[in-house]
Design a protein around this motif. Sequence first.
Motif, mmCIF file in Angstrom:
data_model
loop_
_atom_site.group_PDB
_atom_site.id
_atom_site.type_symbol
_atom_site.label_atom_id
_atom_site.label_comp_id
_atom_site.label_asym_id
_atom_site.label_seq_id
_atom_site.Cartn_x
_atom_site.Cartn_y
_atom_site.Cartn_z
ATOM 1 N N THR A 188 13.143 -19.607 1.906
ATOM 2 C CA THR A 188 12.745 -19.364 0.523
ATOM 3 C C THR A 188 12.038 -18.018 0.435
ATOM 4 O OG1 THR A 188 12.154 -21.697 0.567
ATOM 5 C CG2 THR A 188 11.633 -20.511 -1.449
ATOM 6 N N PRO A 189 12.669 -17.042 -0.213
ATOM 7 C CA PRO A 189 12.010 -15.740 -0.364
ATOM 8 C C PRO A 189 10.717 -15.877 -1.188
ATOM 9 C CG PRO A 189 14.351 -15.594 -0.858
ATOM 10 C CD PRO A 189 14.016 -17.054 -0.770
ATOM 11 N N GLU A 190 9.755 -15.009 -0.907
ATOM 12 C CA GLU A 190 8.437 -15.124 -1.528
ATOM 13 C C GLU A 190 8.403 -14.447 -2.907
ATOM 14 O OE1 GLU A 190 9.160 -13.445 1.216
ATOM 15 O OE2 GLU A 190 8.093 -14.272 2.929
ATOM 16 N N THR A 191 7.470 -14.914 -3.746
ATOM 17 C CA THR A 191 7.098 -14.162 -4.952
ATOM 18 C C THR A 191 5.573 -14.024 -4.943
ATOM 19 O OG1 THR A 191 6.961 -16.173 -6.261
ATOM 20 C CG2 THR A 191 9.017 -14.950 -6.420
ATOM 21 N N PHE A 192 5.079 -12.895 -5.440
ATOM 22 C CA PHE A 192 3.632 -12.651 -5.496
ATOM 23 C C PHE A 192 3.271 -12.271 -6.932
ATOM 24 C CE2 PHE A 192 5.029 -11.706 -1.189
ATOM 25 C CZ PHE A 192 4.126 -12.425 -0.414
ATOM 26 N N GLU A 193 2.460 -13.112 -7.575
ATOM 27 C CA GLU A 193 2.081 -12.880 -8.974
ATOM 28 C C GLU A 193 0.900 -11.919 -9.056
ATOM 29 O OE1 GLU A 193 3.628 -13.951 -11.555
ATOM 30 O OE2 GLU A 193 4.926 -15.507 -10.673
ATOM 31 N N MET A 194 0.969 -11.006 -10.064
ATOM 32 C CA MET A 194 -0.197 -10.198 -10.437
ATOM 33 C C MET A 194 -0.514 -10.564 -11.883
ATOM 34 S SD MET A 194 1.293 -6.680 -8.820
ATOM 35 C CE MET A 194 -0.148 -5.639 -8.941
ATOM 36 N N THR A 195 -1.601 -10.072 -12.434
ATOM 37 C CA THR A 195 -1.920 -10.459 -13.817
ATOM 38 C C THR A 195 -0.850 -9.951 -14.787
ATOM 39 O OG1 THR A 195 -3.301 -8.524 -13.934
ATOM 40 C CG2 THR A 195 -4.437 -10.643 -13.579
ATOM 41 N N ASN A 196 -0.238 -8.816 -14.468
ATOM 42 C CA ASN A 196 0.719 -8.231 -15.410
ATOM 43 C C ASN A 196 2.083 -7.960 -14.770
ATOM 44 O OD1 ASN A 196 -0.094 -6.334 -13.675
ATOM 45 N ND2 ASN A 196 -0.951 -4.913 -15.187
ATOM 46 N N ALA A 197 2.367 -8.606 -13.665
ATOM 47 C CA ALA A 197 3.664 -8.358 -13.007
ATOM 48 C C ALA A 197 3.950 -9.461 -11.997
ATOM 49 C CB ALA A 197 3.639 -7.009 -12.278
ATOM 50 N N THR A 198 5.229 -9.572 -11.630
ATOM 51 C CA THR A 198 5.625 -10.479 -10.550
ATOM 52 C C THR A 198 6.410 -9.677 -9.513
ATOM 53 O OG1 THR A 198 5.813 -12.275 -12.136
ATOM 54 C CG2 THR A 198 6.836 -12.627 -9.981
ATOM 55 N N ASN A 199 6.037 -9.880 -8.253
ATOM 56 C CA ASN A 199 6.764 -9.241 -7.144
ATOM 57 C C ASN A 199 7.749 -10.249 -6.570
ATOM 58 O OD1 ASN A 199 5.215 -6.579 -6.588
ATOM 59 N ND2 ASN A 199 3.621 -8.134 -6.840
ATOM 60 N N HIS A 200 9.009 -9.868 -6.544
ATOM 61 C CA HIS A 200 10.032 -10.721 -5.915
ATOM 62 C C HIS A 200 10.461 -10.045 -4.630
ATOM 63 C CE1 HIS A 200 10.708 -13.255 -9.480
ATOM 64 N NE2 HIS A 200 10.393 -12.153 -10.150
ATOM 65 N N VAL A 201 10.337 -10.763 -3.499
ATOM 66 C CA VAL A 201 10.802 -10.209 -2.229
ATOM 67 C C VAL A 201 12.214 -10.744 -1.988
ATOM 68 C CG1 VAL A 201 10.342 -9.970 0.233
ATOM 69 C CG2 VAL A 201 8.438 -10.231 -1.370
ATOM 70 N N ASN B 299 10.941 -5.371 -1.844
ATOM 71 C CA ASN B 299 10.074 -5.898 -2.904
ATOM 72 C C ASN B 299 10.493 -5.346 -4.262
ATOM 73 O OD1 ASN B 299 7.776 -7.414 -3.805
ATOM 74 N ND2 ASN B 299 6.848 -5.443 -4.304
ATOM 75 N N ILE B 300 10.700 -6.248 -5.223
ATOM 76 C CA ILE B 300 11.026 -5.812 -6.585
ATOM 77 C C ILE B 300 9.881 -6.256 -7.491
ATOM 78 C CG2 ILE B 300 12.657 -6.071 -8.500
ATOM 79 C CD1 ILE B 300 14.829 -6.565 -6.345
ATOM 80 N N CYS B 301 9.210 -5.288 -8.076
ATOM 81 C CA CYS B 301 8.030 -5.576 -8.910
ATOM 82 C C CYS B 301 8.435 -5.528 -10.382
ATOM 83 C CB CYS B 301 6.951 -4.540 -8.594
ATOM 84 S SG CYS B 301 5.473 -4.753 -9.599
ATOM 85 N N LEU B 302 8.368 -6.668 -11.061
ATOM 86 C CA LEU B 302 8.725 -6.729 -12.486
ATOM 87 C C LEU B 302 7.441 -6.650 -13.304
ATOM 88 C CD1 LEU B 302 11.394 -9.622 -12.583
ATOM 89 C CD2 LEU B 302 11.776 -7.151 -12.389
ATOM 90 N N TYR B 303 7.277 -5.556 -14.007
ATOM 91 C CA TYR B 303 6.061 -5.338 -14.804
ATOM 92 C C TYR B 303 6.223 -6.015 -16.162
ATOM 93 C CZ TYR B 303 2.216 -2.778 -16.990
ATOM 94 O OH TYR B 303 1.075 -2.444 -17.652
ATOM 95 N N ASP B 304 5.234 -6.777 -16.585
ATOM 96 C CA ASP B 304 5.351 -7.529 -17.837
ATOM 97 C C ASP B 304 3.980 -7.537 -18.505
ATOM 98 O OD1 ASP B 304 6.096 -9.134 -19.867
ATOM 99 O OD2 ASP B 304 6.275 -10.970 -18.677
ATOM 100 N N GLU B 305 3.740 -6.567 -19.373
ATOM 101 C CA GLU B 305 2.382 -6.371 -19.927
ATOM 102 C C GLU B 305 1.931 -7.552 -20.792
ATOM 103 O OE1 GLU B 305 -0.008 -2.442 -21.325
ATOM 104 O OE2 GLU B 305 2.064 -2.683 -21.882
#
Length: 502
Positions: free
Chosen positions: A142-155, A496-502
């Motif tokens: 299962t590839p990881e995801t890392f949440e930020m307050t304004n973005a999600t990182n998909h590995v 790593n793909i970082c999806l920015y979502d304000e």
Amino acid sequence: MGDECCNSGCKPCLLDPDDGDIPDLLNYIDGEFTTAASEEWLNDLSPVTGMRIARVPNSNEDDIDAAVTAARSALPEWAAFSREERATWLDKIADALEVRSEEVAQLESLDTGKPITLARSVDAARSIANFRFFAEQVREFTPETFEMTNATNHVIYKPVGVAGLITPWNLPLYLLSWKVAPALAMGNTVVAKPSELTPMTASLLAEIIDDVGLPAGVFNLVHGTGINAGSALTSHHDVDLISFTGGTATGAAVAASAASNFKKLSLELGGKNATIVCADADLDATIPGVVRAGFLNQGQVCLCGSRILIEESIYDEFVGKFLTAVNDMPVGDPSDPDTTLGALVSSDHLEKVMSYITLSQEEGGRILAGGNKPEGIPEQFANGNWLSPTVIEGLSPESRCATEEIFGPVVTLHPFADEEEALAIANATDYGLAGSVWTRDLEKGKRIAEGIDTGMVWVNTWLHRDLRTPFGGVKHSGVGREGGRWSLSFYSHAVNICLYDE
Ligand code: TXE
């Protein structure tokens, strides 16, 4: 073929005038079985008789180039398969290997000189298990995801590309399948170069892969020497990754060659592993464990415990019982189910091991067991590569025999006074692969294990493998880790793909 030597530069061999039926093993490139471009052959010799048992293509850079080209063209389609689809292919290979597991064991015993019982229980069983294990691992991956307050990182994990896999002669299919399975699972295509000394089961794997119908070019096999085929693979500009298992000196050459275009690299090299026997060890369980660690596969396993460190208060008792067990090991015909030790892989290798036994005398060692050809070897095996299990004491822990990899049925014994001295001796070598500690006190066992500078340590056991755990060494024993998720990570690029979502 009869009585002509192939003159391919290999060791002079005994040619049986009646060996017209010996097989010619072939390369497997782009879904086709082929001879070498040079049309030259190498002789594959039996370790127990010295007779030729097969011929293998003496491949060169042209064959490697054809295999790499095939692997490159097969890559987009194979990489686009889902992980589930690739896992299904691995299971098909495992099923087909299982059907032919007795054949795997017979060929491995014939080619390496190892006892048939060992070839069945270790080589054949583990080769099948490797394919099944990595099928399961990649399904569960299962590839990881890392949440930020304004973005999600998909590995995401992409295949590295064309994988060059180079394997040695001691555990031929076991080690080849340990690399092929995770490489394919993660979407890479493969060019495999097995040891020229033990090519048979690699050819059987190619046959199986062809039978199950894996798309052409996904798995390619090129036989040949290290200097011709091996170095052409490590230096090829279109190979993205090299996984190598073999000797430390060869590993250094492979690393230098692979560095030219920054190939991803894993090196699993030699070992000079310490077996530490504490005074409180349960000797009834410890002696068989230490004998197995020292002599399995004629001592030709990189993990073998070839330096036995014994707490001085039990030194005499341990040595007495240990020698009884060593002298009781049946050595001889590998096809006899009672045989524990077979022949060494080649006459060159026997010569190298014998040179260390001679050196041990110059270094002040005393031979307590073995050191010579075992008695009772039948006439038809007179030209085999035989050596009795050998035990040497009295050597300084800094001597060459106690610090360099001998890779045969030879162990050295060293007394120690306390934990500190045991660790100093254990760590006084350039190698850092494995080790074992034998004690009734598990806390103490863990503490000593933590002080040994290696990649793996067992307490009260040896070579007890969980395939999910990391495998590899430090210092001159290698670079990188394989096994479980470490293999999946080595045979892929994490992006790593970082999806920015304000
Ligand atoms: O292995 P090599 P060898 C140790 C052991 C043994 C020593 C030498 O101490 O005595 O290594 O053994 C390929 N570029 N181990 O000579 O040479 C070769 O064709 C690319 C430990 O048999 O390391 C084979 O396929 N490839 C070990 C593979 O490398 C090259 C197991 C291993 O061969 C090459 C075996 C080159 N320049 C021996 N030269 C372990 N870690 O388990 C050779 N090869």
